[in-house]
Design a protein around this motif. Sequence first.
Motif, PDB file in Angstrom:
ATOM      1  N   TRP A  28       1.886  -0.739   4.305  1.00  0.00           N
ATOM      2  CA  TRP A  28       1.082   0.482   4.188  1.00  0.00           C
ATOM      3  C   TRP A  28       0.744   1.043   5.568  1.00  0.00           C
ATOM      4  CZ3 TRP A  28       0.346   2.716  -0.502  1.00  0.00           C
ATOM      5  CH2 TRP A  28       0.625   1.942  -1.624  1.00  0.00           C
ATOM      6  N   THR A  29       0.460   0.144   6.514  1.00  0.00           N
ATOM      7  CA  THR A  29       0.168   0.588   7.876  1.00  0.00           C
ATOM      8  C   THR A  29       1.391   1.227   8.519  1.00  0.00           C
ATOM      9  OG1 THR A  29      -1.425  -1.225   8.119  1.00  0.00           O
ATOM     10  CG2 THR A  29      -0.693  -0.145  10.133  1.00  0.00           C
ATOM     11  N   ALA A  32       1.973   4.709   6.900  1.00  0.00           N
ATOM     12  CA  ALA A  32       0.955   5.702   7.253  1.00  0.00           C
ATOM     13  C   ALA A  32       1.063   6.114   8.720  1.00  0.00           C
ATOM     14  CB  ALA A  32      -0.435   5.150   6.960  1.00  0.00           C
ATOM     15  N   ILE A  71       6.542  11.108   2.020  1.00  0.00           N
ATOM     16  CA  ILE A  71       5.663  10.105   1.419  1.00  0.00           C
ATOM     17  C   ILE A  71       6.450   9.087   0.589  1.00  0.00           C
ATOM     18  CG2 ILE A  71       3.682   9.718  -0.093  1.00  0.00           C
ATOM     19  CD1 ILE A  71       2.799  12.600   0.519  1.00  0.00           C
ATOM     20  N   LEU A  75       7.526   5.163   1.889  1.00  0.00           N
ATOM     21  CA  LEU A  75       6.640   4.127   1.342  1.00  0.00           C
ATOM     22  C   LEU A  75       7.391   3.152   0.453  1.00  0.00           C
ATOM     23  CD1 LEU A  75       3.867   2.889   0.839  1.00  0.00           C
ATOM     24  CD2 LEU A  75       3.518   4.584  -0.969  1.00  0.00           C
ATOM     25  N   CYS A 180       1.018  16.816   5.241  1.00  0.00           N
ATOM     26  CA  CYS A 180       0.671  15.433   4.902  1.00  0.00           C
ATOM     27  C   CYS A 180      -0.258  14.779   5.920  1.00  0.00           C
ATOM     28  CB  CYS A 180       1.942  14.594   4.779  1.00  0.00           C
ATOM     29  SG  CYS A 180       3.012  15.067   3.412  1.00  0.00           S
ATOM     30  N   LEU A 183      -3.586  13.141   4.609  1.00  0.00           N
ATOM     31  CA  LEU A 183      -3.296  11.900   3.897  1.00  0.00           C
ATOM     32  C   LEU A 183      -2.872  10.804   4.861  1.00  0.00           C
ATOM     33  CD1 LEU A 183      -2.851  10.356   1.235  1.00  0.00           C
ATOM     34  CD2 LEU A 183      -0.542  11.317   1.171  1.00  0.00           C
ATOM     35  N   ALA A 184      -2.057  11.164   5.862  1.00  0.00           N
ATOM     36  CA  ALA A 184      -1.585  10.181   6.834  1.00  0.00           C
ATOM     37  C   ALA A 184      -2.742   9.612   7.659  1.00  0.00           C
ATOM     38  CB  ALA A 184      -0.545  10.813   7.747  1.00  0.00           C
ATOM     39  N   GLY A 187      -4.842   7.418   5.323  1.00  0.00           N
ATOM     40  CA  GLY A 187      -4.091   6.215   5.005  1.00  0.00           C
ATOM     41  C   GLY A 187      -3.996   5.259   6.185  1.00  0.00           C
ATOM     42  N   SER A 188      -3.835   5.793   7.384  1.00  0.00           N
ATOM     43  CA  SER A 188      -3.756   4.941   8.576  1.00  0.00           C
ATOM     44  C   SER A 188      -5.069   4.199   8.800  1.00  0.00           C
ATOM     45  CB  SER A 188      -3.420   5.792   9.803  1.00  0.00           C
ATOM     46  OG  SER A 188      -2.151   6.384   9.676  1.00  0.00           O
ATOM     47  N   LEU A 190      -7.410   3.404   6.576  1.00  0.00           N
ATOM     48  CA  LEU A 190      -7.601   2.386   5.542  1.00  0.00           C
ATOM     49  C   LEU A 190      -6.656   1.204   5.736  1.00  0.00           C
ATOM     50  CD1 LEU A 190      -8.053   4.613   2.354  1.00  0.00           C
ATOM     51  CD2 LEU A 190      -9.784   3.152   3.423  1.00  0.00           C
ATOM     52  N   ALA A 191      -5.392   1.499   6.017  1.00  0.00           N
ATOM     53  CA  ALA A 191      -4.416   0.422   6.169  1.00  0.00           C
ATOM     54  C   ALA A 191      -4.735  -0.464   7.365  1.00  0.00           C
ATOM     55  CB  ALA A 191      -3.013   1.017   6.307  1.00  0.00           C
TER      56      ALA A 191
END
Length: 280
Positions: A28-29, A32, A71, A75, A180, A183-184, A187-188, A190-191
């Motif tokens: 995920w990291t 992202a 995305i 992923l 995006c 979101l990126a 996501g970065s 959180l990951a």
Amino acid sequence: MWLAVAGVVCFSLTFPATDWSLRGFGPWTATALRMLTAGLIAAATLRVRRVPLPARRHWAGLAVAASGVVIGFPLLTTLALRTSTTSHAAVVVGLLPLTTAVYSSLRTGARPSPAFWGAALAGAAVVVAFALYQSGGAPGVGDLFLCGALLLCAAGYAEGGKLARELPAAHVIGWALVGCLPLAAAGSALALAYEPVALTGQAAVGLAWSALGSQFLGLLFWYRAMGLVGVSRTSQVQLAQPLLTLVWAVLLLGERLTPAAPAAALAVLVCIVVVQRTRA
């Protein structure tokens, strides 16, 4: 077509680069950060060139393109490479030209000739058989991820290629990436908070190529080629990508290449020649 070849060369390094990035980052990291880095490069490019916002009628196509190539495909293939080898994952790009041509045909109403479809099916069959042979023919846990990535990427290619007939290719991939960015970034954050990071030079190089080479430059070349010669024809050049990926896997990852590679490469090149010489 030289633009398509340049795009395929960039794409052929995606799986080895992703393998390298997974040696220092979680899936995920890695995905992202790849999106975030490519998005920032695209934003800077659009800013320097003072590119205006796309017209509202282009937003839906950009959303589909972003969902597939920015995305979905990165992923799902990254998740697949946790359990699949690079050679096995190459199956997805072996099927991608045919899937893209089918999606484009249904979407635009185009009717390629029977010779076109025959050559495309033959080339796809050769690539799939060779990639499965390389991996022993046994399906892995990552196969579902690869199938999903295949469908999403085909839609992203076809919609992006359609837009590239109206907009410059740099605008298509640029706005898809910029859209995006929120979101990126989320996501970065959180990951990075939940996945451990062991930064090494190899992981950094893999992540950098995934973002710059695969996500930005490769798609820039690819969309420009699709805008010039059409989605179906351009997509068939990608039949050579799995074989290139396998070569990089040998050189960069130490995987073994079987003697079947030259025969498969020749068969694929013949199919590409036939596809390029047929007319709708």
